[in-house]
Design a protein around this motif. Sequence first.
Motif, short mmCIF file in Angstrom:
data_model
loop_
_atom_site.label_atom_id
_atom_site.label_comp_id
_atom_site.label_asym_id
_atom_site.label_seq_id
_atom_site.Cartn_x
_atom_site.Cartn_y
_atom_site.Cartn_z
N ASN A 196 0.83 -1.21 0.00
CA ASN A 196 0.00 0.00 0.00
C ASN A 196 0.86 1.26 0.00
O ASN A 196 0.57 2.23 -0.69
N TYR A 197 1.91 1.23 0.82
CA TYR A 197 2.76 2.41 0.93
C TYR A 197 3.56 2.62 -0.37
O TYR A 197 3.85 3.74 -0.76
N ILE A 241 2.46 1.93 -3.41
CA ILE A 241 1.56 2.56 -4.38
C ILE A 241 1.30 4.02 -3.99
O ILE A 241 1.20 4.90 -4.84
N GLU A 242 1.21 4.28 -2.67
CA GLU A 242 1.03 5.66 -2.21
C GLU A 242 2.22 6.52 -2.63
O GLU A 242 2.05 7.65 -3.08
N ARG A 289 2.04 7.88 -5.84
CA ARG A 289 0.83 8.73 -5.95
C ARG A 289 -0.30 7.97 -6.66
O ARG A 289 -0.98 8.48 -7.55
N PRO A 312 3.89 5.55 4.74
CA PRO A 312 4.14 6.03 3.38
C PRO A 312 5.43 6.83 3.27
O PRO A 312 6.11 6.77 2.24
N ASP A 313 5.78 7.57 4.33
CA ASP A 313 6.96 8.42 4.26
C ASP A 313 8.26 7.62 4.24
O ASP A 313 9.18 7.94 3.49
N PHE A 331 7.77 12.56 0.29
CA PHE A 331 6.68 13.55 0.33
C PHE A 331 7.23 14.82 0.98
O PHE A 331 8.14 14.76 1.80
N GLU A 332 6.64 15.95 0.61
CA GLU A 332 7.08 17.20 1.20
C GLU A 332 6.40 17.41 2.53
O GLU A 332 5.17 17.47 2.61
N LYS A 333 7.19 17.50 3.59
CA LYS A 333 6.67 17.61 4.95
C LYS A 333 5.96 18.93 5.19
O LYS A 333 6.34 19.95 4.62
N GLY A 334 4.98 18.92 6.09
CA GLY A 334 4.39 20.16 6.58
C GLY A 334 5.31 20.78 7.61
O GLY A 334 6.45 20.33 7.79
N PRO A 335 4.83 21.81 8.33
CA PRO A 335 5.66 22.47 9.36
C PRO A 335 6.09 21.47 10.43
O PRO A 335 5.39 20.49 10.69
N ALA A 336 7.24 21.74 11.05
CA ALA A 336 7.72 20.86 12.12
C ALA A 336 6.81 20.98 13.34
O ALA A 336 6.09 21.97 13.49
N ILE A 337 6.86 19.97 14.21
CA ILE A 337 6.09 20.05 15.45
C ILE A 337 6.74 21.12 16.33
O ILE A 337 7.94 21.04 16.61
N PRO A 338 6.00 22.13 16.76
CA PRO A 338 6.61 23.17 17.59
C PRO A 338 7.15 22.57 18.89
O PRO A 338 6.59 21.61 19.41
N LEU A 355 -5.19 2.97 -1.06
CA LEU A 355 -4.51 1.80 -0.50
C LEU A 355 -3.98 2.06 0.90
O LEU A 355 -4.28 1.33 1.83
N GLN A 406 3.09 12.54 5.11
CA GLN A 406 3.34 13.88 5.63
C GLN A 406 3.08 14.91 4.54
O GLN A 406 3.23 14.65 3.35
N GLY A 407 2.67 16.10 4.99
CA GLY A 407 2.43 17.20 4.05
C GLY A 407 1.20 17.00 3.17
O GLY A 407 1.09 17.64 2.12
N LEU A 460 1.20 18.74 12.78
CA LEU A 460 1.55 19.75 11.77
C LEU A 460 2.38 19.19 10.60
O LEU A 460 2.15 19.58 9.45
N PRO A 461 3.34 18.28 10.85
CA PRO A 461 4.12 17.77 9.71
C PRO A 461 3.25 17.11 8.64
O PRO A 461 3.69 16.94 7.51
N LEU A 492 0.29 18.34 7.70
CA LEU A 492 -0.58 19.33 7.09
C LEU A 492 -0.06 19.72 5.71
O LEU A 492 1.13 19.98 5.53
#
Lengths: 533, 193
Positions: free
Chosen positions: A246-247, A249-250, A253, A324-325, A335-342, B60, B66-67, B84-85, B87
Amino acid sequence: MDKLMLLGDEAIARGGMDAGMSGIYAYPGTPSTEIMEYVQNNFSAAAGNIFCQWSANEKTAFEAALGMSYTGKRSMACMKHVGLNVAADPFMNAAITGVNGGFLLVVADDPSMHSSQNEQDSRYYGKFAMIPVLEPINQQEAYDMVFYGFELSEKYKLPVMIRITTRLAHSRSAVMPAAQLKQNVTGLPSDPVQFVLLPGIARRRYRGLLDVQKELVTESANSPWNNFTDGSDKSAGIIACGLAYNYLIEAYRGKQPTNPVLKIGQYPLPEDLVGKITGTCERVLVLEEGYPIVEEMLRGFPVTSAKISGRMDGTLPRDGELNPDIVAGALGMPFEKGPAIPSIVKNRPPSFCAGCGHIDMFNALLQSIDGYGPGRVFSDIGCYTLGALEPYNAINTCVDMGASITMAKGAADAGLHPSVCVIGDSTFTHSGMTGLLDAVNDRSAITVLIGDNSTTGMTGGQKSSATGRIEDICAGIGVDPDHIKVINPLKKHHDENVKIINRELEYRGVSVVIARRECIQVAMRRKKEEKSR
Amino acid sequence: MQTDIIIAGVGGQGILSIAACIGMAALKSNLHLKQSEVHGMSQRGGAVQSNMRISDRMILSDLIPQGSANLIMSVEPMEALRYLPWLSADGWIVTNTTPVKNIKDYPDISGIMTELRSVRNNVIIDADSIARRTGSLRTSNMVMLGAASPYTGIEYSLLEDAVRDIFKRKGEDVVELNLKALKAGKDYFNNKQ
Ligand SMILES: Cc1ncc(C[n+]2csc(CCOP(=O)(O)OP(=O)(O)O)c2C)c(N)n1
């Protein structure tokens, strides 16, 4: 028929109910608990009578399921990964006796140890016992594999394992149910000595098991759960086992990779299909949810083969569950990460529920044992293990279910005094009772504190095997009734409880203190139900 | 169409009832759905989350990369920040303001608010007060769902149907109370626009 929204666990339960299962046996354990619970809560007479009661432990569950299979009926035994250690003896031997009615062992592994002491991979057990293992990637496969597994089990008269992991066990998705099958009629095994493992018979049966291995590999090669998809890019081939697919195929994309891919959902490994990857690709990436068992097999000796990558060469982490990461990272397409955990965000570990009786039990114990020096409290697995955390720091061990009593005994035999153990009521009947018998027989000086909340709390409040009978069991095992005490762990009884525990700590023999107060979660649920009635 | 949602909270806060409503509505819309939940040890007052993935294509992975999350919906303010990571660049955070202080080192709430406000797309809502005003603190979850509903990718009326279905066995009063809470959350969102 309507689609059902089911957890992976529930899909397996539903599969059993629809595939003519006559009985399910289990001991609770995250992430496997919801299999039995689903059958218990959704039981309908339409499916015929299905036996669905909790067992005292995984060994008794496995054996009872085997006994049901002996009569020709389809049966299922369910447990978490470490539960199979407890049931390992009947498990290994059942591969030799074989089965009669279809027999499925469902084991739920917990990589990353979300709720477990280790992350052992049950596929090793499957290989060890030389039986087929099925590994679903989604809820529908989990459901369908129950039908398939029962058939496979009856075709080869062997136990079949379904191995799932936490993410599937506890993820919900739509499942299309199939037409319901009737239960088997009873019929004894055609070979009357099949289940008699005297050496002469066992040797014959073991050779039979060895002989059938080739056929099991052929089954895997033709299995609907093992799929080879060719690709033009032969610089690397990918073998993806279970959820790792699954990961994969993720990471692409949702598209099929341009590399050849082998998805594995049935073991033993299909050699020919694996050869299509190893024989044509320059590099082989092995993705597995769990230990690198397939990777190890492919590497052979020396293990340094540069051709193969996976968990053993650092392409993926050696421990923990995949996601998936991690898989996308291993493929070089993160994958492009979101903001870090504060940094302001603090950890929030589990803790006792407000008002839990275990809190008062530990407060009493801590005061009683104060002055004797540290390192004297052996404990076990359950909600009370949270006594290891701040502010209690009240226990010094937690190894496996039942180990508190036996380790306290061993330490007492070595001269540690007082030697105390803290064990829950369900853990006590799971595997504490036999250790208590050892202590009684050897007059080991231990104090057994049983945190009796009259339920199996940690896993969500399932029936505990001996509610209301703990004192009788201890007396029956031979503990002196003068040294079996029941206390009520409440703040207002604190001083009295400290005194009672203190007296028993001083006693140079086996003593049992039962701290009995109903689990507050169960009490709340009970009151709500009583009100709505 | 695909919506990835992380629902966050503390074990015992009942985030699964939010997940169940979205799940049922998604199913009614004939969409594919994956809903990963936390059961076991963390339910004892630990950090819990549910990964929900809704799509018109087969999904799947049970886990959101992340993101990628379009929405983080949290019934507790610090828990909103933990994810947040995950988002996405244009994703939204919708969070309740009432902290659950079951740890000794729970941070200063004003610091948490500052962090939350610094997230580009945020809706910060005192769902507990709104729930109390509409009738019962226990429906705070539904206020949250109402406030976040525009980001779920699911038609509001289908969420209402799901609330009706899910609370049906608890009686008509409970259904009405939860529908009112859902609407109050939605109104809060509309007024903010
Ligand atoms: C061999 C094995 N089986 C099952 C489990 C899962 N498990 C952990 S704690 C627990 C229940 C303990 O219940 P009890 O002893 O009554 O303590 P409580 O949680 O109620 O305090 C179970 C079933 C396990 N860790 N190991």
